[in-house]
Every structure is written in structure tokens, then in C-alpha cells.
Design an enzyme around this catalytic site. Structure first.
Site, mmCIF file in Angstrom:
data_model
loop_
_atom_site.group_PDB
_atom_site.id
_atom_site.type_symbol
_atom_site.label_atom_id
_atom_site.label_comp_id
_atom_site.label_asym_id
_atom_site.label_seq_id
_atom_site.Cartn_x
_atom_site.Cartn_y
_atom_site.Cartn_z
ATOM 1 N N CYS A 3 -66.231 -1.188 -40.134
ATOM 2 C CA CYS A 3 -67.321 -1.659 -39.285
ATOM 3 C C CYS A 3 -68.665 -1.129 -39.771
ATOM 4 O O CYS A 3 -69.685 -1.770 -39.623
ATOM 5 C CB CYS A 3 -67.102 -1.220 -37.852
ATOM 6 N N GLY A 28 -57.952 -4.354 -29.866
ATOM 7 C CA GLY A 28 -58.338 -2.985 -29.528
ATOM 8 C C GLY A 28 -59.738 -2.903 -28.942
ATOM 9 O O GLY A 28 -59.980 -2.175 -27.973
ATOM 10 N N HIS A 62 -52.887 -5.577 -34.812
ATOM 11 C CA HIS A 62 -53.011 -5.765 -36.263
ATOM 12 C C HIS A 62 -53.054 -4.461 -37.058
ATOM 13 O O HIS A 62 -53.026 -4.483 -38.281
ATOM 14 C CB HIS A 62 -54.220 -6.653 -36.602
ATOM 15 N N GLN A 70 -55.142 3.884 -33.468
ATOM 16 C CA GLN A 70 -54.622 4.429 -34.731
ATOM 17 C C GLN A 70 -53.367 5.271 -34.532
ATOM 18 O O GLN A 70 -52.641 5.545 -35.486
ATOM 19 C CB GLN A 70 -55.691 5.289 -35.422
ATOM 20 N N SER A 93 -53.763 -1.901 -30.371
ATOM 21 C CA SER A 93 -54.093 -3.118 -31.102
ATOM 22 C C SER A 93 -52.931 -3.507 -31.997
ATOM 23 O O SER A 93 -52.302 -2.653 -32.623
ATOM 24 C CB SER A 93 -55.349 -2.900 -31.947
HETATM 25 C C1 LIG Z 1 -59.335 -0.903 -35.289
HETATM 26 C C2 LIG Z 1 -59.717 -0.016 -34.157
HETATM 27 C C3 LIG Z 1 -60.227 -0.534 -32.957
HETATM 28 C C4 LIG Z 1 -60.529 -2.004 -32.779
HETATM 29 O O1 LIG Z 1 -59.365 -2.779 -32.712
HETATM 30 P P1 LIG Z 1 -59.473 -4.363 -32.975
HETATM 31 O O2 LIG Z 1 -58.116 -4.876 -32.628
HETATM 32 O O3 LIG Z 1 -59.801 -4.537 -34.422
HETATM 33 O O4 LIG Z 1 -60.529 -4.892 -32.077
HETATM 34 C C5 LIG Z 1 -60.518 0.334 -31.936
HETATM 35 N N1 LIG Z 1 -60.314 1.649 -32.067
HETATM 36 C C6 LIG Z 1 -59.822 2.194 -33.190
HETATM 37 C C7 LIG Z 1 -59.595 3.666 -33.257
HETATM 38 C C8 LIG Z 1 -59.511 1.382 -34.278
HETATM 39 O O5 LIG Z 1 -59.037 1.928 -35.387
#
Ligand SMILES: *Cc1c(COP(=O)(O)O)cnc(C)c1O
Length: 388
Positions: A327, A71, A202, A180, A200
Site C-alpha cells: 500500500c 480485511g 486472499h 496476517q 482476510s
Molecule cells: C492485507 C491486510 C489488510 C487488508 O486486507 P484486504 O483483504 O487486502 O483488504 C489488513 N490488515 C493487514 C494486517 C493486512 O496484512
């Protein structure tokens, strides 16, 4: 000890079907997808099938999907890619104050090192961006607007369709971070009218380190990663074949069961929200109620105490939750999202996010409801801010 995982907005467990789909590509089908012999072409074929699944899940065409390293990379590619491609047309970008750090830090880099001018829009006390504010912020030199589809901390689902309509009245690109939203709310890129959309793996029971960026046909971006010709020259580097296959399987499963999963999660969500509100004083639900809230998100501020101490007490009982976003939980700064919806630093510090997944059940929620009031009471009794 119980193990109750309520941090699905941070990451999710890999689904068994996803793991099974990936395994052959970690073992026997190890060829490089750019190679012309059979072993390579088997890997290329698997990527092509995964691309079709990702495209289908959001109503896109296959050639509009770029696989990325997750993501954050999708967000960076969209923002820097568009900014660098359009820098001679204009240098103004519009975003909101409650975006994920992958968007906000990228905007700050563009501002600090590349001379772009960023407008950070306010949100209301439930986290909504007002489409009218977007309209007012648009300028002749605006090249890109990026507003997230759903907030990762407080679950607010933004009016993306309305915002996209306003942005597209002008010749301006519109990107949304849908990390999300995928798997929780229906997404159709054409109905929404977005030009770019980040995903994303995961966060939807797929493997970590893989994601995708939807880029509408005709939208120009400079590749973030330069090198070989992979992903139609838009993202160089030998593909993460097993990861991509796993992501494809995960998004296929998420799309198939979307309504059913969302209804299941909404029920658990509201059970937890009601239980906390009915049993604990001085709590504030962060984010909206009902259909404009992500089905899996619960976020409360417990006044007079620190979220970190709640987390530690929950952890001792085997319950995993989060104090805001993973984060920012490493730092002492309160969540930028909670400050943006109008909380004081004290109130923002006393906040906990429970994010649910399809592996959770009512029994687990009831256990959480059984132990949380006692934890809050105990911590408040030790708090100098609390007068009882
Ligand atoms: C988790 C998340 C990301 C980052 O995604 P990663 O795959 O962990 O780099 C970006 N935006 C939102 C809204 C997220 O929840």
C-alpha cells in the site's frame, strides 16, 4: 527465467482445492441465497457451511462471524461500527503507530470528520506494543482499543492476550486485526479474550475481495453497509457466494495444517535471515527473532541504498518481494512502521520484505541468497551514501 514469489504478505496464490470448491458456485449454483427456492437455498447452505469453517478456525460461534469484502472492510466495520454505536458513551480510541493503513486511515477519518480522539501508541525497536502503555492510555471515555495481532511489514506478534486482559478490566471493546496471523499462529478468540477480530481470505490462499469480522455475542456495532438483512442485518448486500465458499475452504486448510506449515516456514525464514546476515555487511533485521516473529516474515534494512532499486534488480531475476507494504510502496514516504521502530528515513528507504509461503522451498531461498549479495554490492557501489 526463475519465478520466485516472496510476497505472500501482499497476497497469495489461490489453492487448487479452494478453486475447485468455488467453481460450482460460479457456474451451476448461481441462486441468490435470500431466495426460498432450491437454487437459492443451495447457495445459502454453502454460506452456512463456510461460516462454520471460519468459526471453527478461531473458536467462535457461527452467529459471531460476519462475511465482508476483505480485511480492509472488516477493519472499517469494527472501528466505525463500534465508534458510531458508542459515540454517546465516549469518543476515545486507542491504537498503535504500526497498524495497517486500513486501521490508521479509518482512525484518521474518525478523528477528522466525526470528532473522535485517537491515541496512537509507540512501539519498541522490535515493534512491540507495551501492555502497560495501553493501561496508561485508557480513559473514562475510551470505547475501543485496536491493536493488530501480527504486523504485516516486520512480522512482530503482539501480546494480544495480555492487552485484552487489561482492556477487559474496563468496559471497553477490544479489536484485533488478525489478517496476517490467520493460518500462521493459532487463534482462539476466547482464549485471547478479544471482542472483534478481522480476517482476510486472499492472505491465506483464498480468493480476493472476501474476508470476515468476528464480533463477540453482545458487542454492538452499527453496520457499515446498510441495506438488506443479510449477515443478520450487520452487512447488507447479496453475498459473494463463491468467494465465501473459497474463503471457508482456505481457512479450513490453513487451520488443519497450521503447525506443520508454520514449522516449514520458520525453517525457510531462518535460513534466509541467517544467509543474509552472514553474507552482507551493514544490514539490520527489522522485527524480533524467534517465536514472536511471524513464521513467514523476513524484513531487512540494507544501509546506504534504496529498496526500490533492490526490488527492480530482484524482479529482473524473477524474484518478487516488497519494499515495505504494498500500500505504501506506490509513494515516496518511507514506511510508517520502520519509522515507528526508530529508523531514519534513509535506513527505512533501504528496506525489503520477503514474505514466504508454503509453495516456496530451500532451493529458492538458496538462489535468493546467491544473488542478493551481488545486487547489494552493485547498488552500493553506485550510491553516494556508501563509502565502502
Ligand atoms: C492485507 C491486510 C489488510 C487488508 O486486507 P484486504 O483483504 O487486502 O483488504 C489488513 N490488515 C493487514 C494486517 C493486512 O496484512
Amino acid at each position: 527465467m526463475n519465478k520466485i514469489y516472496l510476497d505472500h504478505a501482499a497476497t497469495t496464490p489461490i489453492a487448487p482445492e479452494v478453486f475447485a470448491a468455488m467453481e460450482p458456485y460460479l457456474k451451476e449454483y448461481y441462486g441468490n441465497p435470500s431466495s426460498i427456492y432450491t437454487l437459492g437455498q443451495q447457495a445459502a447452505q454453502a454460506i452456512s457451511e463456510a461460516r462454520e469453517k471460519v468459526a471453527n478456525a478461531i473458536g467462535a460461534k457461527e452467529e459471531e462471524i460476519i462475511f465482508t469484502g476483505g480485511g480492509s472492510e472488516s477493519d472499517n466495520t469494527a472501528l466505525k461500527g463500534a465508534a458510531f454505536a458508542l459515540k454517546d458513551k465516549g469518543r476515545h480510541i486507542i491504537t498503535s503507530k504500526i497498524e495497517h493503513p486500513a486501521i490508521l486511515s479509518t482512525c484518521q477519518q474518525l478523528e477528522k470528520y466525526f470528532g473522535f480522539d485517537i491515541t496512537y501508541l509507540d512501539v519498541d525497536n522490535e515493534g512491540f506494543v507495551d501492555p502497560d502503555d495501553v493501561k496508561k492510555a485508557l480513559r473514562d471515555d475510551t470505547i475501543l482499543v485496536t491493536i493488530m495481532m501480527a504486523n504485516n511489514e516486520i512480522g512482530t506478534i503482539e501480546p494480544i492476550k495480555e492487552i485484552a486482559r487489561i482492556v477487559k478490566e474496563r468496559d471497553v471493546y477490544f479489536h484485533t486485526d488478525a489478517v496476517q496471523a490467520v493460518g500462521q499462529i493459532p487463534i482462539d478468540v476466547n482464549e485471547l479474550g478479544v471482542d472483534m477480530l478481522s480476517m482476510s481470505s486472499h492472505k491465506i490462499n483464498g480468493p480476493k475481495g472476501v474476508g470476515a469480522l468476528y464480533v463477540r455475542k453482545g458487542v454492538k456495532i452499527l453496520p457499515l453497509i446498510a441495506g438488506g438483512a443479510q449477515e443478520r442485518n450487520r452487512r447488507a448486500g447479496t453475498e459473494n457466494v463463491a468467494g465465501i465458499v473459497g474463503f471457508g475452504k482456505a481457512i479450513e486448510l490453513a487451520a488443519e495444517n497450521l503447525e506443520e506449515n508454520a514449522a516449514y516456514l520458520r525453517n525457510l525464514r531462518d535460513r534466509l535471515i541467517n544467509g543474509i546476515e552472514n553474507n552482507i555487511d551493514d544490514v539490520i533485521l527489522n522485527g524480533p527473532r524467534g517465536e514472536h516473529r511471524l513464521p513467514n516474515n523476513v524484513n531487512f534494512s540494507f544501509r546506504y541504498i534504496e529498496g526500490e532499486s533492490i526490488l527492480l534488480n530482484l524482479d529482473m531475476l524473477g524474484i518478487a518481494a516488497s519494499s515495505g507494504s504494498a500500500c505504501s510502496s506506490g509513494s515516496l514516504d518511507p514506511s510508517h512502521v520502520l519509522l515507528a521502530i526508530g529508523h531514519s528515513h534513509e535506513t527505512a528507504h533501504g528496506s525489503i520484505r520477503f514474505s514466504l509461503g508454503k509453495g516456496n522451498n530451500e532451493k529458492e531461498i538458496d538462489y535468493v541468497l546467491e544473488v542478493v549479495p551481488g545486487i547489494i554490492k552493485k547498488i552500493r557501489e553506485m550510491s553516494p551514501l556508501y563509502e565502502g
